[in-house]
Design a protein around this motif. Sequence first.
Motif, PDB file in Angstrom:
ATOM      1  N   THR A 118       0.221   3.536   3.236  1.00  0.00           N
ATOM      2  CA  THR A 118       0.769   2.936   4.688  1.00  0.00           C
ATOM      3  C   THR A 118       2.307   2.204   4.686  1.00  0.00           C
ATOM      4  OG1 THR A 118      -0.129   0.791   4.611  1.00  0.00           O
ATOM      5  CG2 THR A 118      -1.539   2.350   5.466  1.00  0.00           C
ATOM      6  N   ARG A 139       2.688  -0.932   3.858  1.00  0.00           N
ATOM      7  CA  ARG A 139       2.919  -2.217   4.497  1.00  0.00           C
ATOM      8  C   ARG A 139       2.556  -3.045   3.201  1.00  0.00           C
ATOM      9  NH1 ARG A 139      -0.806  -2.236   9.957  1.00  0.00           N
ATOM     10  NH2 ARG A 139       0.605  -0.546  11.057  1.00  0.00           N
ATOM     11  N   ASP A 153       0.892  -1.097   0.064  1.00  0.00           N
ATOM     12  CA  ASP A 153      -0.005   0.055   0.117  1.00  0.00           C
ATOM     13  C   ASP A 153       0.905   1.284  -0.107  1.00  0.00           C
ATOM     14  OD1 ASP A 153      -1.281   2.455   1.149  1.00  0.00           O
ATOM     15  OD2 ASP A 153      -3.021   0.911   1.479  1.00  0.00           O
TER      16      ASP A 153
END
Length: 88
Positions: free
Chosen positions: A74, A76, A71
């Motif tokens: 983020t 992540r 992502d």
Amino acid sequence: MRSCTTVGERLETEALLEFLTKNGYGRADTVREPGEYAVRGGIIDLFPPGSATPLRLDLFGDTLEGIRSFDPMTQRSADRLPEILLKP
């Protein structure tokens, strides 16, 4: 540099970075937009144009240990991928 790379294969980092630069990718501190890449130690993040998400390449020495989508907001990691196909 081959345009298709599979997990477990040898990856020449300098050849990859040269391919990215010659094909219009821009270096960034953090990858958020298509056409960007970032290098942090044994991790190369890149956002191929036409891809829904950026990719994170995990290297151990010159071996590609993993490819994950992530992502961009983020940072992540998400899904694992077995290979990548890079296009200009």
